[in-house]
Design a protein around this motif. Structure first.
Motif, short mmCIF file in Angstrom:
data_model
loop_
_atom_site.label_atom_id
_atom_site.label_comp_id
_atom_site.label_asym_id
_atom_site.label_seq_id
_atom_site.Cartn_x
_atom_site.Cartn_y
_atom_site.Cartn_z
N ARG A 1 0.78 -1.31 0.01
CA ARG A 1 -0.06 0.00 -0.17
C ARG A 1 0.87 1.41 0.07
O ARG A 1 0.29 2.45 0.16
CB ARG A 1 -0.87 -0.05 1.23
CG ARG A 1 -1.96 -0.99 1.03
CD ARG A 1 -2.83 -1.01 2.48
NE ARG A 1 -3.78 -2.28 2.46
CZ ARG A 1 -4.91 -2.26 3.31
NH1 ARG A 1 -5.02 -1.40 4.21
NH2 ARG A 1 -5.76 -3.13 3.15
N TRP B 1 -6.05 8.33 -0.14
CA TRP B 1 -5.97 8.42 -1.40
C TRP B 1 -7.34 9.16 -2.02
O TRP B 1 -7.24 9.29 -3.15
CB TRP B 1 -6.03 6.89 -2.17
CG TRP B 1 -5.10 5.93 -1.59
CD1 TRP B 1 -3.78 6.33 -1.35
CD2 TRP B 1 -4.99 4.59 -1.82
NE1 TRP B 1 -3.10 5.35 -1.17
CE2 TRP B 1 -3.68 4.02 -1.28
CE3 TRP B 1 -6.04 3.45 -1.83
CZ2 TRP B 1 -3.25 2.84 -1.10
CZ3 TRP B 1 -5.66 2.29 -1.80
CH2 TRP B 1 -4.22 1.89 -1.58
N SER B 2 -8.09 9.72 -0.99
CA SER B 2 -9.10 10.27 -1.39
C SER B 2 -8.87 11.75 -1.82
O SER B 2 -8.05 12.44 -0.95
CB SER B 2 -10.08 10.42 -0.40
OG SER B 2 -11.07 11.21 -0.62
N SER C 1 -8.03 10.94 5.86
CA SER C 1 -6.87 11.34 5.12
C SER C 1 -5.99 12.39 5.97
O SER C 1 -4.71 12.35 5.96
CB SER C 1 -7.19 11.81 3.85
OG SER C 1 -7.99 13.08 3.77
N ARG D 1 -2.70 16.92 -1.39
CA ARG D 1 -3.63 16.32 -0.03
C ARG D 1 -4.40 17.08 0.59
O ARG D 1 -5.32 16.50 0.84
CB ARG D 1 -2.01 16.50 0.93
CG ARG D 1 -0.98 15.66 0.57
CD ARG D 1 0.35 15.71 1.32
NE ARG D 1 1.25 14.80 0.86
CZ ARG D 1 2.56 14.86 1.44
NH1 ARG D 1 2.74 15.64 2.31
NH2 ARG D 1 3.55 14.16 0.72
#
Length: 318
Positions: free
Chosen positions: A104, A138-139, A146, A209
């Motif tokens: 991952r 990853w969102s 996150s 981000r």
């Protein structure tokens, strides 16, 4: 927190493919199989003679061979169980967990590399939590998970993170698109200094981000000090030192497990932690009441004092 971080992996049962290790059951199954095979070849009297050696004569070669075969089967089943556990996030340990993290894109942190031969590495529990959270990172929509992931990635001193938005129902309410992040440090009493807050903010607001509409603010957790003081009652003074050491270790484990933002401390939980083997009763002197912890606060234990007092238990302790 989020749909991923809210899942407590420790509550998951073992995969159904993991078998129960039971040497006696394996040995008995082998003896039953041996008897069935012998029945196809020999007469009943001969089968009984051989099985008597295999079952009842501890020093017989037949018994030795059967037990050795059962032991090897037990070792093989244990290896299969270990292999099964190694591929699941909830049960993998050590190098196996590193492999899952690598899949991952998450690498275990090196907390102290002053000694190249024995560096201090991130614990399995902390590493597992970051692996679990990375999916949230990853969102592109700025989920709570996150933000927590990127804050934990920012600096090794970040021990806990909480992120609040308009849906958390705080008073005063958090305005839309203005999430507030609370950071707890592993240094000192847990207060995050300005340098740490700046590092977390910079790491979380890097392009790709943070959503472009978010106006993020990062603050330190407000520390709520408390102390643990208790009297433990025992009926066997001869083991008092061992009981006290066990209770001290249990109290320290409790404290370390409660280094969390917004988590209330209950007296009943502290007393339960101190009620180790050999303790009859626990008198908790401090804290005198449950320690309320607000959403922007975190507890900090200033000291643990455990004393023992001997009591007479009567004939029931004979």
């Amino acid at each position: 927190m989020s749909r991923f971080a809210a899942l407590d992996l420790t509550t998951l049962p073992d995969p159904s493919a993991i078998g129960v290790l039971d040497f006696d059951a394996i040995l008995e199954a082998r003896l039953v199989e041996l008897e069935a095979q012998l029945t196809d070849v020999f007469e009943a009297s001969k089968v009984s003679e051989i099985m008597a050696l295999a079952r009842n004569i501890a020093a017989s070669p037949m018994r030795y061979l059967t037990e050795a075969a059962a032991a090897r089967e037990l070792y093989l089943e244990n290896r299969i169980n270990a292999a099964l556990r190694s591929v699941f996030l909830s049960t993998a340990r050590g190098d196996d967990l590193d492999q899952i993290g690598a899949n991952r894109g998450v690498v275990r942190k090196v907390l102290d590399d002053s000694d190249p031969d024995t560096p201090v590495l991130e614990s399995d529990a902390a590493f597992r939590a970051r692996i679990q959270l990375v999916i949230e990172a990853w969102s592109p929509h700025g989920t709570e998970g996150s933000y927590v992931y990127w804050a934990l990635e920012a600096d090794d001193r970040v021990v806990d993170v909480a992120v609040y938005g308009p849906n958390h129902g705080l008073d005063p309410p958090i305005p839309p698109a203005e999430p507030k992040m609370v950071v707890l440090s592993s240094a000192g009493d847990g207060t995050a200094d300005a340098a740490l807050l700046d590092a977390v903010f910079a790491h979380c607001t890097t392009d790709k981000r943070r959503p472009v509409a978010d106006k993020l603010s990062v603050v330190s957790a407000q520390i709520v000090p408390y102390a643990i003081e208790a009297v433990l009652y025992v009926t066997t003074p001869e083991t008092a030192s061992a009981v006290q050491a066990s209770a001290q270790a249990a109290a320290e484990a409790f404290v370390n497990g409660r280094i969390r933002i917004g988590r209330k401390l209950y007296r009943t939980s502290i007393a339960a932690a101190l009620n180790v083997q050999g303790v009859v009763d626990v008198e908790l002197i401090s804290p005198a009441a449950d320690v309320d912890i607000g959403p922007f606060e975190a507890p900090h234990c200033t000291g643990i004092t455990v004393t023992l007092q001997s009591i007479t238990g009567g004939w029931r302790d004979v």
